[in-house]
Design an enzyme around this catalytic site. Structure first.
Site, PDB file in Angstrom:
ATOM      1  CB  CYS A   6    -101.788   6.234  62.899  1.00  0.00           C
ATOM      2  SG  CYS A   6    -103.262   7.150  63.285  1.00  0.00           S
TER       3      CYS A   6
ATOM      4  CB  CYS B 205    -114.048   6.991  49.874  1.00  0.00           C
ATOM      5  SG  CYS B 205    -114.552   6.627  50.683  1.00  0.00           S
TER       6      CYS B 205
ATOM      7  CB  CYS C 262    -104.640  -0.568  62.486  1.00  0.00           C
ATOM      8  SG  CYS C 262    -103.675   0.830  61.191  1.00  0.00           S
TER       9      CYS C 262
ATOM     10  CB  CYS D 201    -110.820   5.035  49.082  1.00  0.00           C
ATOM     11  SG  CYS D 201    -112.462   3.721  48.017  1.00  0.00           S
TER      12      CYS D 201
ATOM     13  NE  ARG E  89    -118.328   1.168  48.692  1.00  0.00           N
ATOM     14  CZ  ARG E  89    -118.968   1.259  48.595  1.00  0.00           C
ATOM     15  NH1 ARG E  89    -119.047   0.238  47.591  1.00  0.00           N
ATOM     16  NH2 ARG E  89    -119.696   1.324  48.049  1.00  0.00           N
TER      17      ARG E  89
HETATM   18  S1  SF4 Z   1    -106.528   1.926  61.688  1.00  0.00           S
HETATM   19 FE1  SF4 Z   1    -104.556   2.495  62.040  1.00  0.00          FE
HETATM   20  S2  SF4 Z   1    -104.266   4.425  60.815  1.00  0.00           S
HETATM   21 FE2  SF4 Z   1    -106.836   4.544  61.364  1.00  0.00          FE
HETATM   22  S3  SF4 Z   1    -107.226   5.551  63.474  1.00  0.00           S
HETATM   23 FE3  SF4 Z   1    -106.816   3.132  63.366  1.00  0.00          FE
HETATM   24  S4  SF4 Z   1    -103.956   2.960  63.776  1.00  0.00           S
HETATM   25 FE4  SF4 Z   1    -104.583   5.063  63.274  1.00  0.00          FE
END
Ligand code: SF4
Length: 324
Positions: free
Chosen positions: A56, A132, A63, A100, A264
């Site tokens: 991402c 979702c 993350c 989800c 949740r």
């Molecule tokens: S939480 Fe992770 S997957 Fe979602 S936008 Fe942020 S970096 Fe990307």
């Protein structure tokens, strides 16, 4: 409480006063509100599948799927419909009534990938479950198309307070998030929006996040409260563990501010004892995520959750009815 009396104008001082009240008072108040709107002996089971993992371009500091960090999470393409169907069918058999689908995208690519996501939504709805998606930022046409496919809810978390946000994410703004949420609302899809605690923020930050969530009108129908899962390679990996009672306070305050919403108990349950999770349910949490994994991080798994709910005399909402 009829929805017309739900409040959207909580001040931070009011919220901090609730959040910091003696724990017995806070939990009693939350439980009282909870019982006026929900069954106290039920939680909804959700299952979250990563339909496209890793790589991402966003830099969310918590993350493991961000391309900015070396976390060992491998990139995958968007899963096929057969994989999705198998996972959703298995989720239903485990007692999930909500399925989800999460994709590690900054925003949704148009064309074949999006068409496949729309078909995934139709498959999940065809199995009788709520569907979702969490796919990143949406434009209005995409939100409308998801609504047309039958999407129940769209998840897009605010994560933290507007003031603390810049310490967690720099690649998109708080307003970007609010705009996506507004498009979801305009499309007639319900909103799933919550945050994460344990990212080095203080109580004031948490209360500002809760104020932002409660300001949304209508309230998000679904409010996931996550406890940071510290993953090696992410910038937050070295933080100390958050006090589980702060999770209880955050959930209780969410319940009081947003009485009708599903609150949740989401990521981070492996960092909580069974007793701490029981306190979260007393505080008004009425949903958990089932299964061994939550996107890429570990989760308690079916046998542990079955035992926990049995010990507590609680059950998964609607699971038997959906399976029969
Ligand atoms: S939480 Fe992770 S997957 Fe979602 S936008 Fe942020 S970096 Fe990307």
């Amino acid at each position: 409480m009829p929805s017309s009396t739900l409040r959207h104008d909580w001040t931070v001082a009011e919220i901090e006063s609730i959040y910091s009240s003696p724990l017995p008072d806070l939990v009693f108040r939350a439980q009282t509100v909870h019982r006026a709107h929900h069954r106290a002996d039920e939680v909804q089971g959700c299952m979250l599948l990563s339909i496209k993992t890793g790589g991402c371009p966003e830099d969310c500091a918590y993350c493991p799927q961000s391309a900015h960090y070396q976390t060992g999470v491998s990139r995958t393409d968007l899963v096929g419909l057969a994989v999705l169907t198998e996972a959703a069918t298995a989720a239903r058999a485990q007692g999930a009534t909500r399925f989800c689908m999460g994709a590690a995208w900054r925003d949704v690519p148009d064309g074949a990938p999006f068409e496949r996501v729309l078909e995934m939504v139709r498959i999940v709805r065809g199995l009788g479950m709520e569907a979702c998606c969490t796919l990143g930022m949406l434009n209005q046409e995409q939100a409308d198309a998801l609504a047309g496919a039958g999407l129940t809810a769209y998840n897009h978390n605010l994560d933290t307070s507007p003031e603390f946000y810049g310490q967690i994410i720099t690649t998109r703004t708080y307003d970007d998030r609010l705009e996506t949420l507004a498009r979801v609302r305009r499309a007639g899809v319900t909103v799933c929006c919550g945050g994460i605690i344990g990212m080095g923020e203080d109580r004031g930050v948490r209360c500002r996040l809760l104020q932002q969530l409660a300001r949304l009108d209508p309230h998000p129908e679904s409010v996931p409260i996550n406890l940071l899962v510290r993953v090696d390679g992410t910038p937050l990996a070295g933080l100390g563990a958050e006090d589980p009672l702060e999770m209880v306070r955050t959930i209780a305050t969410s319940r009081i501010l947003m009485p009708a919403s599903f609150v949740r108990l989401s990521a981070g349950r492996l960092g909580l004892t069974d007793e701490a999770q029981a306190l979260c349910f007393l505080a008004g949490a009425n949903s958990i995520f089932l299964g061994e994994r939550l996107l890429t991080t570990p989760n308690p798994g079916q046998s542990h959750d079955d035992q926990l709910l049995a010990r507590l005399g609680m059950r998964l909402t609607g699971a038997e009815e959906l399976r029969s």
